[in-house]
Motif scaffolding. Structure first.
Motif, mmCIF file in Angstrom:
data_model
loop_
_atom_site.group_PDB
_atom_site.id
_atom_site.type_symbol
_atom_site.label_atom_id
_atom_site.label_comp_id
_atom_site.label_asym_id
_atom_site.label_seq_id
_atom_site.Cartn_x
_atom_site.Cartn_y
_atom_site.Cartn_z
ATOM 1 N N SER A 99 0.816 -1.213 0.000
ATOM 2 C CA SER A 99 0.000 0.000 0.000
ATOM 3 C C SER A 99 0.848 1.262 0.000
ATOM 4 C CB SER A 99 -0.922 0.007 1.230
ATOM 5 O OG SER A 99 -0.172 -0.080 2.418
ATOM 6 N N THR A 100 2.162 1.121 0.004
ATOM 7 C CA THR A 100 3.061 2.281 -0.040
ATOM 8 C C THR A 100 3.679 2.438 -1.427
ATOM 9 O OG1 THR A 100 3.588 2.021 2.303
ATOM 10 C CG2 THR A 100 5.115 3.328 0.975
ATOM 11 N N PHE A 101 4.164 1.340 -1.984
ATOM 12 C CA PHE A 101 4.742 1.365 -3.321
ATOM 13 C C PHE A 101 3.639 1.168 -4.361
ATOM 14 C CE2 PHE A 101 8.096 -0.145 -0.524
ATOM 15 C CZ PHE A 101 9.208 0.573 -0.945
ATOM 16 N N ARG A 102 3.824 1.779 -5.506
ATOM 17 C CA ARG A 102 2.940 1.480 -6.627
ATOM 18 C C ARG A 102 3.148 0.016 -7.038
ATOM 19 N NH1 ARG A 102 -0.978 5.179 -6.531
ATOM 20 N NH2 ARG A 102 -0.044 7.147 -5.870
ATOM 21 N N LEU A 117 -4.280 8.673 -5.903
ATOM 22 C CA LEU A 117 -5.098 8.037 -4.883
ATOM 23 C C LEU A 117 -4.330 8.006 -3.569
ATOM 24 C CD1 LEU A 117 -6.772 5.054 -6.766
ATOM 25 C CD2 LEU A 117 -7.701 7.312 -6.290
ATOM 26 N N SER A 118 -5.029 8.175 -2.476
ATOM 27 C CA SER A 118 -4.396 8.268 -1.162
ATOM 28 C C SER A 118 -3.759 6.934 -0.775
ATOM 29 C CB SER A 118 -5.443 8.657 -0.114
ATOM 30 O OG SER A 118 -4.941 8.491 1.180
ATOM 31 N N ARG A 119 -2.478 6.993 -0.366
ATOM 32 C CA ARG A 119 -1.793 5.790 0.085
ATOM 33 C C ARG A 119 -2.413 5.261 1.379
ATOM 34 N NH1 ARG A 119 3.480 5.101 -2.320
ATOM 35 N NH2 ARG A 119 3.982 6.820 -3.711
ATOM 36 N N ARG A 120 -2.819 6.175 2.271
ATOM 37 C CA ARG A 120 -3.426 5.739 3.536
ATOM 38 C C ARG A 120 -4.743 5.005 3.280
ATOM 39 N NH1 ARG A 120 -2.439 8.361 8.406
ATOM 40 N NH2 ARG A 120 -2.072 10.336 7.305
ATOM 41 N N VAL A 121 -5.526 5.500 2.326
ATOM 42 C CA VAL A 121 -6.793 4.847 1.981
ATOM 43 C C VAL A 121 -6.531 3.458 1.410
ATOM 44 C CG1 VAL A 121 -8.751 4.920 0.404
ATOM 45 C CG2 VAL A 121 -8.110 6.963 1.667
ATOM 46 N N MET A 122 -5.561 3.360 0.494
ATOM 47 C CA MET A 122 -5.260 2.062 -0.098
ATOM 48 C C MET A 122 -4.713 1.101 0.949
ATOM 49 S SD MET A 122 -6.398 2.544 -3.045
ATOM 50 C CE MET A 122 -6.016 0.914 -3.658
ATOM 51 N N GLU A 123 -3.941 1.616 1.898
ATOM 52 C CA GLU A 123 -3.416 0.773 2.974
ATOM 53 C C GLU A 123 -4.560 0.196 3.783
ATOM 54 O OE1 GLU A 123 -1.238 1.814 7.080
ATOM 55 O OE2 GLU A 123 -0.050 2.328 5.302
#
Length: 854
Positions: free
Chosen positions: A277-280, A517-523
């Motif tokens: 969720s941090t790296f693409r 897109l938000s990294r925190r949301v994807m995490e």
């Protein structure tokens, strides 16, 4: 002319890498463990180099032989150069969530087994070795650490059960640390000639582990935060991951006195857990490929270099040494067997760990191979000037002989043991699914082959021959298919839910390729998708739904932001938390639509219509919960919702456009120069979309308050003042607003959603337009029952003093509230879920309680 100096060292490294490249395919062809073959090659190479140097007939090869024998690397270099790479990649490659269920088993194998092996081997050698007990225990700590590389390689090659591989790799993360920590304590005792205090040693051991875990996790998270702030620079992001293990290892090992190995493992596990969720996704794939290549080089070189030291370490070996090696080997095997067969059943009985089948235990005992780390620790003793020659001779020979026995006996027979125990075969569930998949899939393959053969112009005879073979295979698999009888409906539902959770994770990773897109949301979404998979695996449908509901619950950060907004009127934290929640709900909504299509198109042919119907019902409930949560926010922030959805769709369109240009360039329809220009144009447009949208958190509060019947007689100026004193609160289904008998300190004006109060004689529903707790404030009484939200609800929190001042200044508010309360008590007032922008009030559906129930 002889090559010397740095050039000779580099030439030797090039030669060893060439040898490694030859050994890998040769080991596969000979069906021998790659690690065993590397060890044999290293021993032969080291022995041959020694003979060449001593011989006067081969002066031409003296330079090369000396470069190999006197290679500028010692035990400290082995541990500092190679160990951080091996440990970090091993941790990063592990599925943290799956390993978490095996924590007790891994700790038992990694720590308890090392302690037991150290003690057993030490006490077994003490009566026969002619050395002190501390020296014998020191040897035990050196040979207690296992090397999983050969074992895991064999397991993967023959397709052994994934859980067996996971246990072996998880053990390897910490057993090096445990052995090195014990080794350091015992070596200090030997060199300083002082006694060991058990209590002090235990405290040192525990602090080394605990401190290292804290440092590793903190630096791992700090590195990920730094990577997230780099703004999409793949080369820089990957470089930071290379710096991380060395930074953590040296900081703990050399400066803080903690375990460098544990800290490196903790940092690697942190990257494994939060990296996706941090790296693409494309960067994450490349990062894993790069680290696999690095660990291949490091692992092969460390084993080859360590094995080259074996002839030197075995100089002066006697027959009695062979007896001691045999005693140590038998003691090590018995100690490992006692831990695995004696203690693992206790963990299973106490529910601390899932049961481990007996074939797994036998393989884990026999697969306790020793390798390069054992040789490096033995070398550290022989190189230590404070260690006497007899002790160094004893440690070097016995440890080296122990390694050779495990590699040449256990390593060469482990494959046969795995095959004999049938650990390479699929489970009954996987076998049934395999037959079902092949029976359906081969039919599709036959049809696609027929179409392709027509397009490519293959002859009729060739086409019929190939397709008939595929159709015969499909018919054979369909005839052997026992999918319906082998699996119960419950098992098939669980498999379907696990598949859906994994598919959701794949869809999320695909969406994460979109810039902005938000990294925190994807995490959050990725972590909860993994939790749903684990929930379905452990508890079936109930576990899946429970994990889904946890996703929709506002996180701790959101609740803290609400408290700051309510108590201190700090709006910024809640505004950003609301933006993230909006984005999370919209993305989850988009993914849920894709999952429903996936179930209909891909899963129904495999699992059948009955199972598909059950799974579709679960997904329908998921969709309903998402719609409720999203609609609550959309109702009052419709402009922001439309802008956010528009931006996401534009980002998707840009990604599709970029993929189209990539395809055109791959087909040589456009030049590289044109492709670069088109790509730069897309990057420019994408950068303009990355700026976060903002919205006014309190916009429309005054208009919402005017819609409440109780405020009909209040002037607009008063409502304007009141709107500046209220706070917003968003609650989830099941959240308690008031407990029975609680004093009312806040009156909640319900803008949207549904709540319920439990009274002894009946239950009363509160809907849009109601003031919860107002009647109790007017009557100066405590809450008569517990009030709980039934839906995602939007509330306006009015402090009690503000509300009391309002009803004092405007008695009409009090009369309207009492009249509305009496109507509700008499059953003459129907609640409404929400009031739309057009003024239409929506009543709650009849199946409301069924939707929100677990």
């Amino acid at each position: 002319m002889m090559v010397t100096g740095l050039a000779a060292v580099l030439l030797a490294i090039a030669f060893l890498l060439t040898l490694v490249s030859i050994i890998q395919p040769l080991a596969k062809r000979l069906e021998i463990s790659e690690t065993v073959l590397l060890a044999l090659a290293g021993i032969v190479l080291g022995g041959a180099a020694s003979l060449i140097v001593r011989s006067s007939a081969t002066d031409l090869l003296d330079g090369a032989a000396e470069a190999l024998i006197y290679f500028p690397i010692n035990s400290e270099a082995f541990l500092l150069i190679f160990l951080p790479i091996l440990v970090f990649q091993g941790a990063m490659a592990i599925d943290v969530r799956r390993l978490a269920h095996e924590t007790a088993t891994v700790l038992l194998l990694a720590v308890v087994a090392v302690v037991v092996s150290t003690a057993t081997i030490g006490f077994a050698l003490y009566p026969f070795a002619g050395q002190s007990l501390v020296v014998c225990l020191l040897l035990g700590s050196i040979v207690a650490t296992t090397d999983p590389s050969a074992v895991a390689g064999i397991f993967r090659e023959i397709g052994a059960a994934s859980r067996l591989t996971r246990l072996v790799e998880g053990e390897a993360l910490l057993n090096d640390a445990a052995a090195i920590a014990i080794f350091a304590i015992l070596l200090a005792s030997v060199t300083s000639h002082r006694h060991i205090h058990l209590g002090e040693a235990v405290v040192d051991f525990a602090s080394a582990f605990g401190g290292a875990i804290v440092v590793g996790v903190c630096l791992g998270r700090l590195t990920l935060l730094l990577i997230a702030g780099l703004g999409g620079a793949p080369a820089a992001e990957i470089t930071l991951t290379l710096a991380l293990p060395y930074t953590v290892y040296i900081l703990c090992d050399e400066m803080l006195g903690f375990s460098g190995v544990v800290a490196t493992a903790a940092a690697g596990l942190t990257v494994s857990a939060y990296g996706p969720s941090t790296f693409r996704p494309q960067v994450w794939r490349f990062l894993n490929d790069l680290w696999q290549q690095l660990v291949f080089w490091a692992g092969s070189l460390v084993f080859l270099l360590a094995s080259m030291l074996v002839p030197r370490l075995l100089i002066g070996m006697t027959r009695w040494d062979c007896v001691l090696i045999l005693i140590a080997s038998v003691a090590g095997l018995l100690a490992r067997g006692a831990v695995v067969f004696g203690l693992l059943p206790i963990l299973a009985f106490t529910k601390l760990s899932p049961p481990v089948p007996t074939p797994f235990k036998a393989t884990m005992v026999w697969g306790g191979l020793r390798g390069a780390i054992t040789l490096a620790l033995a070398l550290a003793v022989t190189e230590n000037q404070s260690v006497s020659s007899p002790v160094a001779h004893f440690i070097g020979i016995i440890a080296t002989g122990f390694v050779l026995i495990t590699l040449l006996v256990n390593g060469t027979t482990l494959r046969s043991l795995v095959l004999f125990l049938k650990l390479d075969q699929l489970s009954p569930i996987d076998q049934a699914i395999r037959q079902q998949i092949l029976g359906i899939g081969l039919g599709e393959v036959a049809e696609r082959t027929r179409v392709m053969s027509d397009e490519l112009g293959f002859s009729e005879q060739t086409r019929i021959g190939v397709i008939s073979r595929i159709e015969k295979r499909a018919e054979k698999e369909r005839a052997a298919n026992n999918f319906e009888s082998a699996l119960s409906d419950r098992a098939r539902v669980n498999i379907a839910l696990i598949t859906i959770a994994n598919q959701e994770r794949s869809l999320l990773l695909d969406l994460f390729r979109i810039q902005g897109l938000s990294r925190r949301v994807m995490e959050t979404l990725l972590r909860t998708a993994e939790a749903m998979s684990d929930g379905a695996r452990l508890e079936g449908r109930y576990g899946y739904v429970k994990a889904l509901k946890r996703r929709l619950q506002p996180p701790l950060r959101f609740r803290i932001a609400q408290d700051l907004h309510s108590r201190f009127h700090f709006d910024e934290p809640l505004m950003y938390a609301m933006m993230e929640r909006f984005e999370m709900l919209i993305i989850a909504h988009l993914v849920s639509l894709s999952l429903q299509r996936f179930v209909r198109q891909r899963m129904e042919p495999t699992l059948g219509p009955r199972i598909t119907e059950i799974v579709s019902e679960v997904l329908g409930r998921q969709r309903k919960l998402l719609d409720d949560a999203l609609e609550t926010l959309r109702l009052h922030y419709s402009g922001y919702s439309e802008a956010l959805e528009s931006r996401i769709l534009r980002q998707i369109a840009l990604r599709l456009e970029d993929e189209e240009y990539d395809a055109l360039q791959a087909d040589n329809l456009i030049s590289e120069e044109l492709h670069r220009e088109l790509h730069r144009d897309i990057e420019r447009r994408s950068a303009r979309l990355e700026a976060p949208l903002r919205f006014n958190l309190k916009s429309g509060i005054e208009q919402r308050m005017r819609a409440f019947p109780a405020f009909n007689g209040v002037p607009d100026s008063v409502l304007h003042t009141l709107s500046r004193k209220v706070a917003m609160r968003f609650v989830s289904p099941g959240e308690v607003l008031f407990k029975r008998g609680q004093k009312v300190r806040t009156v909640y004006a319900q803008v949207a959603g549904l709540a319920e109060v439990h009274l002894p004689e009946r239950e009363i529903l509160f809907g849009s337009g109601d003031l919860i707790g107002a009647a109790s404030v007017i009557r100066s009484e405590r809450m008569p029952g517990t009030v709980r939200a039934l839906q995602f609800s939007h509330l306006l929190a009015i402090p009690k003093p503000v509300f009391e001042r309002l009803i004092h200044d405007y008695p009409i508010v009090q009369r309207l509230i009492i009249a509305r309360s009496n109507k509700r008590a008499d059953g003459l007032l129907d609640p409404y879920v929400l009031q739309t922008a057009e003024g239409v009030r929506l009543a709650p559906s009849q199946d409301m309680r069924r939707i929100v129930s677990p």
